[in-house]
Design a protein around this motif. Structure first.
Motif, PDB file in Angstrom:
ATOM      1  N   SER A 272       8.598  -8.980  -2.980  1.00 47.58           N
ATOM      2  CA  SER A 272       7.187  -9.565  -2.796  1.00 47.58           C
ATOM      3  C   SER A 272       6.194  -8.174  -2.485  1.00 47.58           C
ATOM      4  O   SER A 272       4.962  -8.391  -3.214  1.00 47.58           O
ATOM      5  CB  SER A 272       7.016 -10.422  -1.678  1.00 47.58           C
ATOM      6  N   GLU A 273       6.566  -7.357  -1.841  1.00 49.01           N
ATOM      7  CA  GLU A 273       5.625  -6.160  -1.584  1.00 49.01           C
ATOM      8  C   GLU A 273       5.508  -5.420  -2.803  1.00 49.01           C
ATOM      9  O   GLU A 273       4.438  -4.796  -3.178  1.00 49.01           O
ATOM     10  CB  GLU A 273       6.213  -5.220  -0.652  1.00 49.01           C
ATOM     11  N   ILE A 274       6.586  -5.364  -3.465  1.00 49.71           N
ATOM     12  CA  ILE A 274       6.447  -4.555  -4.847  1.00 49.71           C
ATOM     13  C   ILE A 274       5.480  -5.315  -5.776  1.00 49.71           C
ATOM     14  O   ILE A 274       4.786  -4.759  -6.438  1.00 49.71           O
ATOM     15  CB  ILE A 274       7.903  -4.413  -5.872  1.00 49.71           C
ATOM     16  N   SER A 275       5.607  -6.796  -5.923  1.00 47.86           N
ATOM     17  CA  SER A 275       4.902  -7.482  -6.632  1.00 47.86           C
ATOM     18  C   SER A 275       3.316  -7.259  -6.351  1.00 47.86           C
ATOM     19  O   SER A 275       2.398  -7.116  -7.172  1.00 47.86           O
ATOM     20  CB  SER A 275       5.156  -9.008  -6.659  1.00 47.86           C
ATOM     21  N   THR A 276       3.044  -7.514  -5.050  1.00 47.64           N
ATOM     22  CA  THR A 276       1.856  -7.311  -4.594  1.00 47.64           C
ATOM     23  C   THR A 276       1.086  -5.653  -4.919  1.00 47.64           C
ATOM     24  O   THR A 276       0.063  -5.644  -5.263  1.00 47.64           O
ATOM     25  CB  THR A 276       1.536  -7.201  -3.277  1.00 47.64           C
ATOM     26  N   ALA A 277       2.116  -4.739  -5.103  1.00 47.80           N
ATOM     27  CA  ALA A 277       1.675  -3.463  -5.247  1.00 47.80           C
ATOM     28  C   ALA A 277       1.419  -3.239  -6.716  1.00 47.80           C
ATOM     29  O   ALA A 277       0.270  -2.664  -7.097  1.00 47.80           O
ATOM     30  CB  ALA A 277       2.743  -2.334  -4.879  1.00 47.80           C
TER      31      ALA A 277
ATOM     32  N   ASP B  70       0.691  -1.323   0.040  1.00 49.93           N
ATOM     33  CA  ASP B  70      -0.084  -0.055   0.072  1.00 49.93           C
ATOM     34  C   ASP B  70       0.916   1.242   0.104  1.00 49.93           C
ATOM     35  O   ASP B  70       0.490   2.262  -0.766  1.00 49.93           O
ATOM     36  CB  ASP B  70      -0.987  -0.107   1.194  1.00 49.93           C
ATOM     37  N   GLU B  71       1.963   1.125   0.909  1.00 53.59           N
ATOM     38  CA  GLU B  71       2.914   2.355   0.821  1.00 53.59           C
ATOM     39  C   GLU B  71       3.462   2.742  -0.608  1.00 53.59           C
ATOM     40  O   GLU B  71       3.793   3.703  -1.084  1.00 53.59           O
ATOM     41  CB  GLU B  71       3.815   2.394   1.728  1.00 53.59           C
ATOM     42  N   ILE B  72       3.937   1.426  -1.230  1.00 53.67           N
ATOM     43  CA  ILE B  72       4.578   1.725  -2.516  1.00 53.67           C
ATOM     44  C   ILE B  72       3.568   2.241  -3.521  1.00 53.67           C
ATOM     45  O   ILE B  72       3.927   3.113  -4.181  1.00 53.67           O
ATOM     46  CB  ILE B  72       5.173   0.148  -2.889  1.00 53.67           C
TER      47      ILE B  72
ATOM     48  N   ALA C 185      24.994   4.616   3.281  1.00 53.46           N
ATOM     49  CA  ALA C 185      23.960   3.599   3.304  1.00 53.46           C
ATOM     50  C   ALA C 185      22.505   4.155   2.690  1.00 53.46           C
ATOM     51  O   ALA C 185      21.930   3.463   2.168  1.00 53.46           O
ATOM     52  CB  ALA C 185      23.842   3.298   4.624  1.00 53.46           C
ATOM     53  N   LYS C 186      22.547   5.352   2.852  1.00 53.80           N
ATOM     54  CA  LYS C 186      21.316   6.135   2.175  1.00 53.80           C
ATOM     55  C   LYS C 186      21.396   5.989   0.860  1.00 53.80           C
ATOM     56  O   LYS C 186      20.377   6.072  -0.249  1.00 53.80           O
ATOM     57  CB  LYS C 186      21.115   7.492   2.699  1.00 53.80           C
ATOM     58  N   ASN C 187      22.633   5.955   0.104  1.00 54.29           N
ATOM     59  CA  ASN C 187      22.670   6.201  -1.354  1.00 54.29           C
ATOM     60  C   ASN C 187      22.748   4.952  -2.104  1.00 54.29           C
ATOM     61  O   ASN C 187      22.440   4.836  -3.044  1.00 54.29           O
ATOM     62  CB  ASN C 187      24.021   6.882  -1.613  1.00 54.29           C
ATOM     63  N   ARG C 188      22.756   3.834  -1.359  1.00 55.16           N
ATOM     64  CA  ARG C 188      22.636   2.254  -1.819  1.00 55.16           C
ATOM     65  C   ARG C 188      21.226   1.939  -1.670  1.00 55.16           C
ATOM     66  O   ARG C 188      20.707   1.484  -0.643  1.00 55.16           O
ATOM     67  CB  ARG C 188      23.536   1.313  -0.907  1.00 55.16           C
ATOM     68  N   ARG C 189      20.777   2.128  -2.919  1.00 56.46           N
ATOM     69  CA  ARG C 189      18.889   2.032  -2.752  1.00 56.46           C
ATOM     70  C   ARG C 189      18.719   1.509  -4.030  1.00 56.46           C
ATOM     71  O   ARG C 189      19.408   1.615  -5.197  1.00 56.46           O
ATOM     72  CB  ARG C 189      18.649   3.261  -2.645  1.00 56.46           C
ATOM     73  N   VAL C 190      17.395   0.825  -4.162  1.00 55.42           N
ATOM     74  CA  VAL C 190      16.546   0.941  -5.530  1.00 55.42           C
ATOM     75  C   VAL C 190      15.233   1.912  -5.549  1.00 55.42           C
ATOM     76  O   VAL C 190      14.684   2.096  -4.462  1.00 55.42           O
ATOM     77  CB  VAL C 190      16.053  -0.475  -5.381  1.00 55.42           C
ATOM     78  N   GLU C 191      15.342   2.451  -6.661  1.00 58.64           N
ATOM     79  CA  GLU C 191      14.029   3.416  -6.817  1.00 58.64           C
ATOM     80  C   GLU C 191      13.242   2.817  -7.749  1.00 58.64           C
ATOM     81  O   GLU C 191      13.534   2.639  -8.871  1.00 58.64           O
ATOM     82  CB  GLU C 191      14.694   4.909  -6.982  1.00 58.64           C
ATOM     83  N   LEU C 192      12.051   2.972  -7.346  1.00 66.84           N
ATOM     84  CA  LEU C 192      10.865   2.610  -8.538  1.00 66.84           C
ATOM     85  C   LEU C 192      10.488   3.766  -9.013  1.00 66.84           C
ATOM     86  O   LEU C 192       9.857   4.662  -8.189  1.00 66.84           O
ATOM     87  CB  LEU C 192       9.755   1.741  -7.700  1.00 66.84           C
ATOM     88  N   VAL C 193      10.268   4.048 -10.125  1.00 67.16           N
ATOM     89  CA  VAL C 193       9.993   5.327 -10.794  1.00 67.16           C
ATOM     90  C   VAL C 193       8.860   5.054 -11.688  1.00 67.16           C
ATOM     91  O   VAL C 193       8.817   4.242 -12.869  1.00 67.16           O
ATOM     92  CB  VAL C 193      10.868   6.052 -11.737  1.00 67.16           C
ATOM     93  N   ARG C 194       7.632   5.649 -11.706  1.00 68.77           N
ATOM     94  CA  ARG C 194       6.569   5.491 -12.284  1.00 68.77           C
ATOM     95  C   ARG C 194       6.728   5.849 -13.787  1.00 68.77           C
ATOM     96  O   ARG C 194       7.156   6.920 -14.038  1.00 68.77           O
ATOM     97  CB  ARG C 194       5.279   6.119 -11.889  1.00 68.77           C
ATOM     98  N   ILE C 195       6.255   5.055 -14.692  1.00 68.96           N
ATOM     99  CA  ILE C 195       6.391   5.484 -16.031  1.00 68.96           C
ATOM    100  C   ILE C 195       5.134   5.658 -16.560  1.00 68.96           C
ATOM    101  O   ILE C 195       3.975   4.903 -16.418  1.00 68.96           O
ATOM    102  CB  ILE C 195       6.802   4.109 -17.116  1.00 68.96           C
ATOM    103  N   LYS C 196       5.020   6.804 -17.270  1.00 64.63           N
ATOM    104  CA  LYS C 196       3.516   7.477 -17.341  1.00 64.63           C
ATOM    105  C   LYS C 196       3.328   7.137 -19.123  1.00 64.63           C
ATOM    106  O   LYS C 196       4.153   6.719 -19.802  1.00 64.63           O
ATOM    107  CB  LYS C 196       3.404   8.854 -17.349  1.00 64.63           C
TER     108      LYS C 196
END
Length: 332
Positions: free
Chosen positions: A246-251, A212-214, A321-332
């Motif tokens: 798994s949470e990304i998949s559910t989103a 839900d948060e994603i 540590a904050k910079n080591r991340r994965v970003e999900l960016v919405r494609i319009k």
């Protein structure tokens, strides 16, 4: 003549009796001492236990609870953290205690000379007046320093105490309202150091990432920043990382219109090309995992950006540590 002989015999008899009595007394003396000897009382343990410290009823004010003596000042900006660890010499063993922390170097104001006696006596008298309990006054051994020093994350920072040869004075104030307050200080003719810690348990602020948060982030912000655990310098997702996937998949299943770009990011440690390659492999590993969970590949794009787009400056371990991340960016 007979009378003289009788008197002499009587005298000898009396002397013999007295000698016998003395021998008898001497023989009996150890028996009497043995029969009346009492056991030495067992001494109470002097081991420190916080539950045995009496409460102070004094009003001790707000953290860090007291000022420096008049004529003294903080040498540099003090180290202050809402939650950290500080090591205190309980029975000569440097013991970690966690909570709100204040550490500073102390010097004299301009135009004044630092007095070790003034600094120590001022603190001792004030702490005694507010019901502080003295726990330790002495040095730690070189062996003890060698044992613990690499465990202390603030070793070498301003106000750091706990070196072999330093005379450390430690107090505890136990209060009903403020909890347990630990104080330690040390000084020489050049200056002093003071540490104050208000003991507190860590308040956990990490929460599980939910689908839900994603969805909410992607809908409202167009982006969701996630921290997915991978094996060190590899693209294989850990067990904890798979829970996030798994949470990304559910989103994505909740909103079938969502299409996303999966963008991998690293800190600036290491060679730039290696980081970009690693971030690309990690983004593709997430995409592969999502496809395996039923997400159509046409809804996904994977990119590796390496250290090109940091969230914050790479100037500390926590920022890296904050910079080591994965970003999900919405494609319009």
């Amino acid at each position: 003549m007979k009378k003289t002989t009788f008197l002499l015999a009587s005298a000898l008899l009396v002397m013999a009796c007295n000698q016998k009595n003395k021998e008898t007394d001497t023989t009996n003396t150890p028996v009497e001492q043995s029969s009346t000897k009492t056991e030495e009382p067992v001494k109470e343990s002097t081991s420190f236990k916080i539950e045995n410290i009496p409460y102070s009823e004094a009003e001790i004010g707000a953290f860090p609870f007291f000022t420096l003596p008049k004529g003294l000042k903080e040498m540099n900006k003090p180290l202050q953290k809402n939650f950290d660890v500080c090591y205190f010499p309980i029975e000569g063993i440097m013991t970690p205690i966690e909570g709100k922390l204040y550490k500073t170097n102390v010097t004299a104001v301009q135009g004044e000379e630092f007095s070790q006696r003034y600094f120590e006596k001022s603190l001792e008298d004030y702490l005694t007046s507010i019901g502080a309990y003295k726990v330790y006054d002495g040095e730690i051994t070189q062996e003890e320093y060698n044992r613990y020093n690499k465990q202390d994350p603030n070793k070498g920072a301003d106000g750091d105490i706990g070196y072999a040869g330093e005379v450390i004075k430690m107090y505890v104030i136990k209060t009903h309202k403020q909890g347990n307050v630990y104080i330690q200080y040390t000084a020489n003719n050049a200056g002093g150091k003071l540490n104050i810690l208000q003991e507190e348990a860590l308040k956990q602020t990490i929460t599980k990432i939910t689908a839900d948060e994603i969805v909410k982030d992607l809908t409202e912000k167009g982006k969701s920043i996630l921290y997915i655990n991978f094996d060190t310098d590899k693209s294989s997702v850990t067990k904890e990382g798979n829970e996030v996937v798994s949470e990304i998949s559910t989103a994505l299943k909740k909103d079938s219109s969502l299409k996303i770009s999966i963008e991998g990011h690293t800190d600036n440690t290491g060679e730039a090309n290696h980081n970009k390659k690693l971030s690309s492999e990690r983004a593709n590993a997430v995409m592969t995992a999502l496809i395996s969970q039923g997400i159509d590949k046409s809804r996904l794009v994977a990119k590796g950006l390496g250290a090109d787009n940091p969230l914050v400056a790479n100037d500390s371990d926590s920022n890296k540590a904050k910079n080591r991340r994965v970003e999900l960016v919405r494609i319009k």
